[in-house]
Structures are given as C-alpha cells and as structure tokens.
Design a protein around this motif. Structure first.
Motif, PDB file in Angstrom:
ATOM      1  N   SER A 178      49.227  -7.121 -64.300  1.00  0.00           N
ATOM      2  CA  SER A 178      48.619  -7.166 -62.975  1.00  0.00           C
ATOM      3  C   SER A 178      48.642  -8.584 -62.441  1.00  0.00           C
ATOM      4  O   SER A 178      48.526  -9.549 -63.196  1.00  0.00           O
ATOM      5  N   PRO A 179      48.768  -8.746 -61.098  1.00  0.00           N
ATOM      6  CA  PRO A 179      48.723 -10.081 -60.506  1.00  0.00           C
ATOM      7  C   PRO A 179      47.332 -10.678 -60.599  1.00  0.00           C
ATOM      8  O   PRO A 179      46.340  -9.976 -60.815  1.00  0.00           O
ATOM      9  N   ILE A 180      47.261 -11.991 -60.437  1.00  0.00           N
ATOM     10  CA  ILE A 180      45.991 -12.713 -60.499  1.00  0.00           C
ATOM     11  C   ILE A 180      45.607 -13.112 -59.076  1.00  0.00           C
ATOM     12  O   ILE A 180      46.370 -13.815 -58.397  1.00  0.00           O
ATOM     13  N   ALA A 181      44.441 -12.671 -58.608  1.00  0.00           N
ATOM     14  CA  ALA A 181      44.004 -12.997 -57.257  1.00  0.00           C
ATOM     15  C   ALA A 181      43.784 -14.497 -57.129  1.00  0.00           C
ATOM     16  O   ALA A 181      43.225 -15.141 -58.012  1.00  0.00           O
ATOM     17  N   SER A 182      44.247 -15.063 -56.017  1.00  0.00           N
ATOM     18  CA  SER A 182      44.091 -16.502 -55.781  1.00  0.00           C
ATOM     19  C   SER A 182      43.970 -16.727 -54.279  1.00  0.00           C
ATOM     20  O   SER A 182      44.965 -16.920 -53.584  1.00  0.00           O
ATOM     21  N   GLY A 183      42.738 -16.723 -53.758  1.00  0.00           N
ATOM     22  CA  GLY A 183      42.531 -16.923 -52.336  1.00  0.00           C
ATOM     23  C   GLY A 183      43.188 -15.820 -51.534  1.00  0.00           C
ATOM     24  O   GLY A 183      42.974 -14.634 -51.778  1.00  0.00           O
ATOM     25  N   ALA A 184      44.013 -16.230 -50.556  1.00  0.00           N
ATOM     26  CA  ALA A 184      44.651 -15.249 -49.671  1.00  0.00           C
ATOM     27  C   ALA A 184      45.875 -14.613 -50.307  1.00  0.00           C
ATOM     28  O   ALA A 184      46.423 -13.665 -49.777  1.00  0.00           O
ATOM     29  N   HIS A 185      46.328 -15.146 -51.450  1.00  0.00           N
ATOM     30  CA  HIS A 185      47.538 -14.642 -52.087  1.00  0.00           C
ATOM     31  C   HIS A 185      47.232 -14.162 -53.501  1.00  0.00           C
ATOM     32  O   HIS A 185      46.176 -14.426 -54.054  1.00  0.00           O
ATOM     33  N   SER A 186      48.173 -13.464 -54.069  1.00  0.00           N
ATOM     34  CA  SER A 186      48.061 -13.061 -55.466  1.00  0.00           C
ATOM     35  C   SER A 186      49.171 -13.728 -56.247  1.00  0.00           C
ATOM     36  O   SER A 186      50.348 -13.611 -55.899  1.00  0.00           O
ATOM     37  N   LEU A 187      48.793 -14.465 -57.271  1.00  0.00           N
ATOM     38  CA  LEU A 187      49.790 -15.063 -58.137  1.00  0.00           C
ATOM     39  C   LEU A 187      50.408 -13.981 -59.005  1.00  0.00           C
ATOM     40  O   LEU A 187      49.737 -13.014 -59.375  1.00  0.00           O
ATOM     41  N   PRO A 188      51.685 -14.139 -59.343  1.00  0.00           N
ATOM     42  CA  PRO A 188      52.279 -13.156 -60.241  1.00  0.00           C
ATOM     43  C   PRO A 188      51.624 -13.218 -61.611  1.00  0.00           C
ATOM     44  O   PRO A 188      51.120 -14.260 -62.030  1.00  0.00           O
ATOM     45  N   ALA A 189      51.603 -12.092 -62.300  1.00  0.00           N
ATOM     46  CA  ALA A 189      51.110 -12.086 -63.679  1.00  0.00           C
ATOM     47  C   ALA A 189      52.003 -12.986 -64.513  1.00  0.00           C
ATOM     48  O   ALA A 189      53.226 -12.929 -64.410  1.00  0.00           O
ATOM     49  N   LEU A 190      51.393 -13.825 -65.320  1.00  0.00           N
ATOM     50  CA  LEU A 190      52.146 -14.823 -66.074  1.00  0.00           C
ATOM     51  C   LEU A 190      52.388 -14.364 -67.510  1.00  0.00           C
ATOM     52  O   LEU A 190      51.596 -13.592 -68.062  1.00  0.00           O
ATOM     53  N   PRO A 191      53.447 -14.850 -68.139  1.00  0.00           N
ATOM     54  CA  PRO A 191      53.655 -14.575 -69.558  1.00  0.00           C
ATOM     55  C   PRO A 191      52.471 -15.093 -70.380  1.00  0.00           C
ATOM     56  O   PRO A 191      51.821 -16.074 -70.005  1.00  0.00           O
TER      57      PRO A 191
END
Length: 398
Positions: free
Chosen positions: A255-268
């Motif tokens: 799942s992506p990581i919520a970050s303000g107005a955007h969602s960061l991609p899920a990281l390894p």
C-alpha cells in the motif's frame, strides 16, 4: 537477432547524435542538408510501420487517422492487413486510400522491434554514456499526408526536445508559438488562419532535421506525402523515478504511504529505515542504471522468452548495447536487465551465476536451480529465471 542495412540506415546515415545536439543551441530550428534521404528509408520505415500496426500489443502507442477520423482497434487491424510486404508508404496510399488524407503516429518503436532498439541504442551510445541524468530516448514516427496534424496545437510537457529526421518526399511545416500566443480554447485543435499568421514556421525538407524544444507550442502540417523518424528525449520527475524503481523492488500488493496531498509509493522493506533524501538519491541511481541496461531507451521489449527450460543455457543478447548489470543497494544485490530490476535471491552462489551472465558467458539454468537447498529456494530461483527470460535481455544458447 538479424539486422540489415535498412535498419541500420535509419540511424547510421545521420551525423553523430552528440554532434547534432551541439549545433542546436537550445532553439527550435531546422538543420539543413543534414543527411541523404532516399527510397531505402521509406521502405525500411514502412516495414516497421506494418510490423507495429500488426502487433496485438501496445494499442495506446498506435494512432491512425483517415480523413480526420481516428481508427479503433478493428480499423488498425484492417489497416495493417491491407499493407503488403512489398509496399512502400506511397504504393499503399495510392492503392488503398486513393487521395484521402491520412496520418500515422507510432510511439515507442523500440518496444515493438529489437532491430530498431539495437540500431537506436547503438546510434545514441556515445550520448547515453556521456550524460549524467535520468532521461531516456524514445523512437517514434509521424507519417502521412495531412493539412494539419490531428493532434492539434500541443506541447510535449514530458520531453526535453524532439528531433524529427525528415525523410520526405514532401516538405513538412512546423508552426510554433511562444507562451501566451495560443488561447486555451485553441489547444488540441488545428490552427486557424489567424493563429497561423502569428506563428513561427519551420520548413523541413527531405534530408533535414527539425528540432522542437519543449515546452514550445507547435503543430505540424504535411499536405504532401512524407515521413519522419523521431527521437524523443523523455524526462521523468523525481516522483516518477521513485515510483518506477520502488514498484519493481517492493513486495506485491503493498500500500502507498500517505504524505500530505500526495501518496508516496510503497517502498521496499530494505528502504524503510533509510532517510528519505537517501532513498530518492538511490532511486535516481537505480533508475539511471536501469536506463543504461536498456541502451538508454525508454521503451522496454514487449515480450521475451515464454519460458526458460531447466535444460537450457542462457546468454546475454547484446552485452555491449544492452548489458546486464549488478549493483549493491542498501546491502542487497540487484540485477538490472533491459530496464527491469529485481533483487538477486539471497542464496549462496546466485550472485556468482549472475556475474558470469553479466560478463557475456553462457550459463546453465540447471546450475542456478541446483543452488536451492529447500523447495522454497528452488521455487524462488525458478521464478527469478523466468523473470530474467521475460525481460528480453537473454536468449537460449544451444
């Protein structure tokens, strides 16, 4: 992979790419009398147009308009079936269209045919290896006879520039406008006479190269039959680079990581304890290596081997142009092949097998699979081997 002079002639008849770029001085312009265009270009290009339109894959990369109406999937198939192996663009247009206006736009030719990919990567090798950025080159064509491009007035926001190698036989005109000259209501439409009157016109004849800097507003017209081979210099935002790298290395269904107005991609998993600035820098480095493994090209092969048999040996197809690369990232080994990347299985001997493959040696599939000491490890090695075959970077070596 067989090559012929027609494929190589796409690029090798042109001046070196680095020489062309030095002469542009950051302006939209035309380089006059740059190469000798002839019938060989038309025949070779049309063979690839027919091949791409016949492909069942990549419909989003293929656009054809006849008398201003864009063809759907069925129309594309019918159009491809009407092209015979001996056709040129002119013979096909005279027989099938009989004076109707047409426009064919094909993107990412390098994904459809490794002959073009090899020739394009070979041509651009000095440029690709000399620059230190995360861009990539895409190959396209813009062919036909059209009073004004059906794409309408537009700007290529994800490109740094486009080079149009104009084969002719007719002359093409590129209208360009500076910011503020084109009202929003006129975007994506053919220009009217009022807009044409305030445009800067680049006239491109057979054997000339047009350079379009972005984000310049532009549109083309080619009332006479003509064809262009285009090299598009693609750029990618930091977020795009992070997503493309993380998407290949992270676990499935993350799942992506919520970050303000955007969602960061899920990281390894290996990246989670790392400061974000270091993560982005590492993503950029891996993105650059992935591009190098694909000869600096944006498009990856659409299909590799269906399966790599256990009894076979594999070998890198083109070590010089499409090298298989190994690197260490945050303590883990990663293999990069034709723009793809994957963690190397953490099994003793696996890295050594990959290193010999990267050196251009023929390596036995059975030797890799024999490294697994448990069923889980053997399944993981088998899946890795099949992934490697699907990248298009290796061929069976009998």
């Amino acid at each position: 992979m067989a090559r012929d002079r027609g494929d190589e002639g796409f690029f090798f008849a042109f001046p070196p790419l680095t020489e062309i770029l030095r002469s542009l001085d950051g302006k939209s312009c035309v380089l006059s009398n740059t190469f000798q265009a002839g019938a060989d270009f038309d025949r070779s290009l049309w063979r690839h147009v027919r091949h791409v339109l016949s492909s069942a894959k990549g419909h989003d990369k293929k656009r054809v308009w006849i008398d201003g109406a864009r063809l759907g999937a069925g129309g594309l198939a019918s159009c491809a079936s009407s092209m015979t192996p001996g056709d040129t663009m002119q013979s096909w247009a005279e027989r099938e269209l009989r004076g109707r206006e047409f426009c064919i736009v094909l993107n990412n030719l390098e994904s459809f045919d490794d002959r073009i990919a090899w020739a394009a990567a070979h041509y651009a090798a000095d440029y690709t290896r000399s620059v230190d950025h995360c861009g990539a080159l895409a190959i396209g064509t813009f062919s036909g006879s059209y009073q004004s491009s059906p794409i309408g007035i537009h700007q290529d926001l994800n490109l740094d520039r486009t080079l149009h190698f104009h084969f002719g036989p007719g002359t093409k005109h590129l209208h360009t406008w500076s910011a503020g000259q084109v009202p929003a209501r006129a975007m994506a439409l053919p220009p009217d006479d009022e807009l044409k009157a305030v445009s800067t016109v680049l006239e491109v004849r057979s054997g000339e190269i047009a350079n379009i800097e972005t984000p310049v507003l532009h549109v083309g017209s080619a009332p006479q039959l003509c064809a262009n081979l285009c090299i598009l210099f693609r750029r990618f935002s930091p977020f795009d680079r992070l997503e493309k790298v993380a998407g290949q290395l992270r676990p499935p269904q993350s799942s992506p990581i919520a970050s303000g107005a955007h969602s960061l991609p899920a990281l390894p998993q290996a990246w989670l304890p790392i400061p974000f600035g270091d993560v982005q820098a590492e993503a950029d480095r891996l993105f650059r290596l992935a591009n190098l493994s694909n000869g600096g090209l944006a498009g990856r092969p659409m299909g590799g081997l269906e399966v790599v048999p256990r009894s076979s040996s594999v070998k890198t197809k083109h070590t010089d142009i499409f090298p298989i690369l190994l690197t260490t990232s945050f303590g883990k080994q990663i293999l990069l092949a034709r723009g793809h990347m994957r963690y190397v299985p953490e099994i003793e001997g696996a890295t050594s097998w990959m290193q010999r493959l990267a050196q251009g040696l023929s390596v036995a599939a059975s030797e890799l699979l024999a490294l697994g000491s448990t069923e889980e490890e053997r399944v993981g090695l088998w899946e890795f081997l099949q992934w490697l075959g699907k990248t298009g970077a290796v061929a069976l070596d009998s």
